[in-house]
Structure formats: C-alpha cells, structure tokens
Write a protein that holds these residues in place. Sequence first.
Motif, PDB file in Angstrom:
ATOM      1  N   THR A 527       1.015   1.272   9.053  1.00  0.00           N
ATOM      2  CA  THR A 527       2.441   1.396   8.771  1.00  0.00           C
ATOM      3  C   THR A 527       2.697   1.454   7.271  1.00  0.00           C
ATOM      4  O   THR A 527       3.578   2.189   6.811  1.00  0.00           O
ATOM      5  N   GLU A 528       1.933   0.699   6.484  1.00  0.00           N
ATOM      6  CA  GLU A 528       2.102   0.756   5.037  1.00  0.00           C
ATOM      7  C   GLU A 528       1.799   2.153   4.502  1.00  0.00           C
ATOM      8  O   GLU A 528       2.551   2.690   3.671  1.00  0.00           O
ATOM      9  N   LEU A 529       0.698   2.754   4.959  1.00  0.00           N
ATOM     10  CA  LEU A 529       0.351   4.100   4.498  1.00  0.00           C
ATOM     11  C   LEU A 529       1.365   5.130   4.977  1.00  0.00           C
ATOM     12  O   LEU A 529       1.677   6.095   4.266  1.00  0.00           O
ATOM     13  N   PHE A 530       1.896   4.932   6.168  1.00  0.00           N
ATOM     14  CA  PHE A 530       2.911   5.839   6.706  1.00  0.00           C
ATOM     15  C   PHE A 530       4.173   5.804   5.843  1.00  0.00           C
ATOM     16  O   PHE A 530       4.711   6.850   5.459  1.00  0.00           O
ATOM     17  N   VAL A 531       4.652   4.605   5.529  1.00  0.00           N
ATOM     18  CA  VAL A 531       5.858   4.485   4.696  1.00  0.00           C
ATOM     19  C   VAL A 531       5.582   5.029   3.297  1.00  0.00           C
ATOM     20  O   VAL A 531       6.415   5.747   2.717  1.00  0.00           O
ATOM     21  N   GLU A 532       4.412   4.707   2.742  1.00  0.00           N
ATOM     22  CA  GLU A 532       4.078   5.198   1.402  1.00  0.00           C
ATOM     23  C   GLU A 532       4.034   6.726   1.379  1.00  0.00           C
ATOM     24  O   GLU A 532       4.450   7.352   0.401  1.00  0.00           O
ATOM     25  N   HIS A 533       3.552   7.327   2.446  1.00  0.00           N
ATOM     26  CA  HIS A 533       3.508   8.794   2.544  1.00  0.00           C
ATOM     27  C   HIS A 533       4.924   9.375   2.522  1.00  0.00           C
ATOM     28  O   HIS A 533       5.185  10.368   1.828  1.00  0.00           O
ATOM     29  N   ILE A 534       5.829   8.774   3.249  1.00  0.00           N
ATOM     30  CA  ILE A 534       7.214   9.265   3.272  1.00  0.00           C
ATOM     31  C   ILE A 534       7.855   9.129   1.893  1.00  0.00           C
ATOM     32  O   ILE A 534       8.566  10.024   1.433  1.00  0.00           O
ATOM     33  N   VAL A 535       7.579   8.025   1.206  1.00  0.00           N
ATOM     34  CA  VAL A 535       8.176   7.795  -0.115  1.00  0.00           C
ATOM     35  C   VAL A 535       7.559   8.712  -1.158  1.00  0.00           C
ATOM     36  O   VAL A 535       8.271   9.434  -1.872  1.00  0.00           O
ATOM     37  N   ARG A 536       6.226   8.694  -1.253  1.00  0.00           N
ATOM     38  CA  ARG A 536       5.550   9.420  -2.335  1.00  0.00           C
ATOM     39  C   ARG A 536       5.581  10.930  -2.129  1.00  0.00           C
ATOM     40  O   ARG A 536       5.648  11.694  -3.099  1.00  0.00           O
ATOM     41  N   GLU A 537       5.533  11.381  -0.867  1.00  0.00           N
ATOM     42  CA  GLU A 537       5.524  12.819  -0.590  1.00  0.00           C
ATOM     43  C   GLU A 537       6.919  13.361  -0.312  1.00  0.00           C
ATOM     44  O   GLU A 537       7.071  14.539   0.023  1.00  0.00           O
ATOM     45  N   ASP A 538       7.927  12.493  -0.441  1.00  0.00           N
ATOM     46  CA  ASP A 538       9.330  12.902  -0.296  1.00  0.00           C
ATOM     47  C   ASP A 538       9.579  13.575   1.045  1.00  0.00           C
ATOM     48  O   ASP A 538      10.127  14.677   1.127  1.00  0.00           O
ATOM     49  N   ARG A 539       9.198  12.861   2.108  1.00  0.00           N
ATOM     50  CA  ARG A 539       9.333  13.395   3.456  1.00  0.00           C
ATOM     51  C   ARG A 539      10.730  13.127   4.023  1.00  0.00           C
ATOM     52  O   ARG A 539      11.516  12.357   3.466  1.00  0.00           O
ATOM     53  N   ASN A 540      11.008  13.742   5.154  1.00  0.00           N
ATOM     54  CA  ASN A 540      12.258  13.556   5.887  1.00  0.00           C
ATOM     55  C   ASN A 540      12.275  12.143   6.481  1.00  0.00           C
ATOM     56  O   ASN A 540      11.336  11.738   7.175  1.00  0.00           O
ATOM     57  N   VAL A 541      13.337  11.388   6.226  1.00  0.00           N
ATOM     58  CA  VAL A 541      13.370  10.007   6.705  1.00  0.00           C
ATOM     59  C   VAL A 541      13.438   9.920   8.226  1.00  0.00           C
ATOM     60  O   VAL A 541      13.124   8.871   8.804  1.00  0.00           O
ATOM     61  N   LEU A 542      13.834  11.010   8.891  1.00  0.00           N
ATOM     62  CA  LEU A 542      13.847  10.998  10.355  1.00  0.00           C
ATOM     63  C   LEU A 542      12.438  10.933  10.932  1.00  0.00           C
ATOM     64  O   LEU A 542      12.265  10.672  12.127  1.00  0.00           O
ATOM     65  N   GLU A 543      11.423  11.152  10.088  1.00  0.00           N
ATOM     66  CA  GLU A 543      10.046  11.009  10.551  1.00  0.00           C
ATOM     67  C   GLU A 543       9.720   9.564  10.897  1.00  0.00           C
ATOM     68  O   GLU A 543       8.736   9.311  11.594  1.00  0.00           O
ATOM     69  N   PHE A 544      10.520   8.625  10.417  1.00  0.00           N
ATOM     70  CA  PHE A 544      10.339   7.242  10.878  1.00  0.00           C
ATOM     71  C   PHE A 544      10.492   7.169  12.401  1.00  0.00           C
ATOM     72  O   PHE A 544       9.914   6.294  13.042  1.00  0.00           O
ATOM     73  N   LEU A 545      11.273   8.092  12.965  1.00  0.00           N
ATOM     74  CA  LEU A 545      11.504   8.100  14.412  1.00  0.00           C
ATOM     75  C   LEU A 545      10.596   9.074  15.149  1.00  0.00           C
ATOM     76  O   LEU A 545      10.125   8.761  16.245  1.00  0.00           O
ATOM     77  N   ASN A 546      10.364  10.251  14.580  1.00  0.00           N
ATOM     78  CA  ASN A 546       9.749  11.319  15.379  1.00  0.00           C
ATOM     79  C   ASN A 546       8.498  11.915  14.774  1.00  0.00           C
ATOM     80  O   ASN A 546       8.106  13.034  15.136  1.00  0.00           O
ATOM     81  N   ALA A 547       7.822  11.241  13.858  1.00  0.00           N
ATOM     82  CA  ALA A 547       6.625  11.805  13.236  1.00  0.00           C
ATOM     83  C   ALA A 547       5.566  12.120  14.293  1.00  0.00           C
ATOM     84  O   ALA A 547       5.349  11.333  15.220  1.00  0.00           O
TER      85      ALA A 547
END
Length: 772
Positions: A527-547
Amino acid sequence: MLRALISAFTVALSIAAQAPAPSAKAAAPAPAQTHQRLLNRYCVACHNEQLKTADIAITSLKTTAIPADAAPWEKVLRKVRTGEMPPVGAPQPDKAAALSLSTWLEGELDRNAAAQPNPGAPAIHRLNRAEYSNAVRDLVALDLDNAASLPADDSGYGFDNIGSVLTVSPLHMEKYMSTARRVSRLAMGNVKSKPAIEKYSPTAATNGETGGELPLTVRGGIVVRPYFPVEAEYSIMVRVRGNPSSTLPPPKLDLRVDGKRVQLLDVAINAAEEAQISRNVEIRVPLKPGKHSIGAGFLPELAKVEGGAVARGPLAPPPSSPASVDYVLIGGPFDPKGPGNSDSRARVLTCRPGPSLPEATCAQRIINTLARRAYRRPVTLADTAPLMKVFAMGRKDGNSFEAGIETALRAILVSPHFLFRVEKSPANALPGSRHRISDLELASRLSFFIWSSIPDDELLQLASQNRLRPVLATQVKRMLADPKSRALVENFAGQWLQLRNVANWRPDPDKFPKFDEPLRFAMQRETELFVEHIVREDRNVLEFLNADYSFLNERLASHYGVPGVKGSYFRRVPLNGEERGGVLTHGSVLLVSSYPTRTSPVLRGKWVLENILASPPPPPPPNVPDLKASAANSAKDLRKALEEHRANIACAACHSRLDPLGFALENFDAVGTYRKTEDGAEVDSSGALPGGATFRGPSGLKQVLMERSDQFVDCISEKLLTYALGRGLEHYDLPTVRNIRRETAKNGYQFSALALAIANSVPFQMRRTPDR
C-alpha cells in the motif's frame, strides 16, 4: 415519547396545510419556496422544535436565509446527498426532487462562501515527531528516528499534526533538550570518550525490502538502520535463539551490511545441550560515518537427512521452531579515525576559519545559514546575536571552533523559532478580519504539507523575494516529484488508510497459521508503494478505487494467488480478474478492518464510510445488544445475526448502510486471503444500499463507489485539506472542499491537481485574525 411524536406530526401537517395548492394560472414558485415545501413534507416530522432530532429543526430554518444558518444547512446537504435522509422506512421524495434540492443548496452555500470567505484561524503549531525528524534531516543531513527520544503526539481529526492538540509539557522541553544535545553531537561527529552500545529488537522482522537488505529466503531475520557518527570499527552482536533439529546441519546465520553479505556463520548446537538454544554471535566491521543497514537472518538451505534431502523452498516455512534473531547490539566506535567528511559535517560547516577568514566571521556565516533554514525565514541581528554568544561559550568550554558550532546548533534546535510554526496577523488587523499570509508563511505551509519538513533553499529564496505565488503550480509539482514527498505516504496515507495499525495487528495464529511477519511487512509495503506511485507519478486519484495493478513481491503474490512473481523485490504487477484492484482489496486494509479471529462487515463498512465516502456513522446508541455468540462461527451465521440486529429500529439507520458495504468484502478473510467458500458453504458477498443499489463482491462494490466518485474525491479532499492545514474542518470549510473537487476534476483528477487546488484554496492562502 408518543405525545412528542403526535405533536411533531401535527406540526408537520399544519405546515404542509399552510402551503396553498398551485393553480393553473399561478406563477411557478421560486426554487427556495419549492425546496422549503419538500423539506416540510419529508423532514419536519422528526426535525422540528419539539424533537430536534440530530439537533436540527427544519421549522426554524428558512431556504430564503441560507447564509444565516450555514452550519445546519451543510448537515442537511450531506445527509440528503448521501441518501441517509429521509431514513429507511420513512416516506421518500423522488430522486429527481432530492437531487434538485441538494444541487440548489450546494450552489447557495458555495455562493455565500465565495462572497464572505472564512479561512479559519490556525493555532500555533508545534512540530510533531515526524516533522522534527524530517526537519533535522534537512537541516543537518542527519536521518534519525527520534520517535523513541520524544514523547508521543496526540491526534485529532484523524491526524497527529493538528496544532490545537500538539501541546507542550515540561517533559517535552526536557526531551527536546536531550535530543538537541544528541543531534548536535552526531552532526559534528563528536563521539563519547567510551564506546557505547545500542540495542535493536525486531518489533516486526523485516524480510527484504526494495533495497534487498535481506533475501526473501532468509527467515527469522531483522534489518536495522542505525547512524554511525565517525569512521571506525563497530561491533555487531546478534542474539539468536531456537531449537533446530539435531538431524540437520547447523543453521546458517547470514550477516549483511548495506545489503552485502559480510559473513555466513554456522550456529552450532551440541546434542547434549538443551533443545532450546540462545547464543551470541559477534563480529567487527569497519564503517564510514553515516547511516547503514545491518541485516541478520537464517538461510533455509537444503539439509541432508537420512533417506534423502529435504528441500526448503523460498516460500516454504523452515522446520518447526527454527532459529531466529532475538535482538542485535551495535557497539562502538572502536579506534575512531576522527569525524571524517560526513554529509552532516559538510552541511553544517559551510566554511572553515583560516588566515584569510577569522573564526568570528566564519561562525557568523555558519550560524546565519543554519538559523535561516531552521527558522524558515531571513534572520536578523536580534536572532543571531544570542547564538553568537552561545558559540563563544561553547568555544571556550570545548577549546575548539567546532565545539562552539556544536553548542550554537544545540541552541538553534531548542529555539521556539524552530520548534513552533507561528503565523502573525498584521499589526493593525482587527479581530475577525481576514488577510493573506506572507510568502514565507506560505512556503512553510507548503513544505510541511508535502514534505512534513522545512522549506528547502529554492522555496525559501522565492518566498524571501515574494515570488512564490506566481510559480506556485511549478513548485507544487517539483515538490511532489521530490523523494521527500514520501512523507505524504508515511504521515498522511499512514493515518488516512490506517497503515500505522498494520504493525500491531495480531491475527489469531491458530486460525491463520500461514500469516507471518514477512507477510505483514509485504502487506504494508504494497500500500505504501501504491500511494507513493500515485503521488510521485501524478496518477489519477480515482485509481485508489479502481486500479488494475498493484505492487507485489513473491511472498505477497503467493498469498494473493497471483502467478509469475519471483524474488523479494516489489514491482508493479498487472491484476487480471475481479478479485483485486484498488486499496479496498489490499491486505493491509482488509487486515486492520477485521477482528483477530474473523472478518467484520461492520468494521469494514465503517472503514469505507469514513475513509472512502466521508460519511462516518454516528456512535452506537447506549444499551445496544451484542451480536449472538454464534456470529463468530461462520460468515453465514454472522450475516444472519446482523440481519436480526438490523431489525432493531435503533440499529437499522446505521447498519443498513454499514453492513452491505462490509458484506461485499466477505470474499476476503481476516488476513486478506480470497475465498469463495467457508466451511463448505458459499460465501454470500451480496449487498443492497438503502437507495436501492445492489451489488455483489469487490467488483460490484467498486462499481458502486465509482458511481459515487464525487463522494470519494470530496472525502480525499477533506482528509488532505485537514492534514495540510493542521486543523479540523468547520462548516465554513466545506464549500472549499467542494471547490477543490471541481478543480481536481477539471484537470483529470491528477494528484498534483488535488494538491495544487488545496494550495490555492482560501484557508491555505489566508487566515483570520483570532478574536481576542
């Protein structure tokens, strides 16, 4: 009670009767009047002056005077928008009418907030333990964990950086003094006259991280990362225990420094000894100054026994009761070669006195630089003159220039200018007035928001020249791309997603014998790497739900049943099928939302309402009966017990929302293993929400949540704004939350758009002068 209900319904009927019937020739009623009639028809029965359910009386609220009662209207908006009101079993308006009311009410509240903004008045903010450690790291290049040396921080509104609860006690001041002494000594490489020993126990055995300090095959191991102040020899003493079989070769202890093996030792056992061994294994290694990882664990290699070979595969646990590491002692330094050229000394000693540079001039330069960074603003003579006096005292007592600098650094680290974040109102500001904070104050807010630390030189330079605001978007993206933004993972996501609870969760070993410490570590790391990926790679925050991906190593992939993942390192893995995807199916979340012995639809439903939909249920009413004892036996018994529980009208209002969300995750057991059956019976993961939406399993829940994506974006905006401001949100902040959601949506829901919308918001850019 009956009289009150009769009276309430009488009031409702009288109000409804007052509304004249529309005629064909009458003009269409104004929106305010239309919505007032809707509220009178469906809400007044409970929310009147006699009952005041939830402390709201619709009879005293007027749709023609929204600004005067913004706080209760915000409650009405949230309840209607989420479908919580009217409650289950009460007459319901049609969906179009409810949507029209909520849309109109949101517009009225937001227009009023834009016309009369209230940014709030943040309290004085003491640095919490994480912020203190990060500030020290960025000030003197000394990465230490100060959690053990400073008192624990209180939490409020879900986070431990809330200014109003970060109080100061005499114990705090005592610990700040001792910690400043330790930090300044280590930064300058000033070691004690006698070698010291520090003990490290495995609160959670680490079994390989992305850096590979220990291989995946190592069992019963530990990785510690102490700071070594000078170049010298250090002793590493490993205490081991266990009872390996006497028919097998001696267990092999693998000792590593910075991921490289330094020794592979046999831990022999004498057959005449007791079965339980406890041995000390000690080596000495030369180390440069700085932080190093020390790893120790046992190799489960092939062991020859009578009749053939027993293979211990990389994922198979070693034989029963294997040897394991009890703790590690680090001793030293021995025969130190001096402080050397450590990063900390280079950061502190920006000049050296010599024939062309007097000591006082060099000391002034060093102190100016340190104080500017630590105080997060340009410093004046009033700031540095006392520090120069402290330098002179330390220079005299220690008989060296560096002793004086160490003493001055210690004084900086206990200064209120370093330990507290204070924002000042203009001298002529009236109580209750609003004003824009300075660029320097904005720089501090921004750096503690994204980095949980002090501003760097670039940010300070821009703020000192009042040039930060024009380049705010560029700075936000730069800061998010910086490795220091990992603070958002550790401190924001660690509390929002409750990842900090993973280390202390203890599933029942009898029910879940395959759950071990390496698996616990892997769940949290995913989960830490997943959140860091969203932050550092500027991903869509909806990926928290549907990645449709996650980050797995071999151990976790085996637990999830995902094939083709080999090795101890974590890597991005595509997820096929409907079982996994998004944080709701991460083992870490499923673990902390369960009981040690079984799953809990109530806990998991509550977790979703609080952390995904921003609609937390109220506390249960007093004297609520417990579930039947049979509920702990199986998922089928639990579902039946909760159905009986919902039959109680006092419980139905909340459990009609809680239980279906939790039941959708029943395919996952208490340690996140996917299952279709339990005890021979099919797991029922179906659910139905009060509004009529039905779904089955995690994929169905994901679809329902994506249909309510605005609620999720509101939720993460609310959580992140609370964290960024360091204060709880009030009713006047909720229009800001909705505006942050709209701004984020305009930019494709990228995380940087969310962070920038917060940085540009009224409460982040402004403050209200407190009432005296």
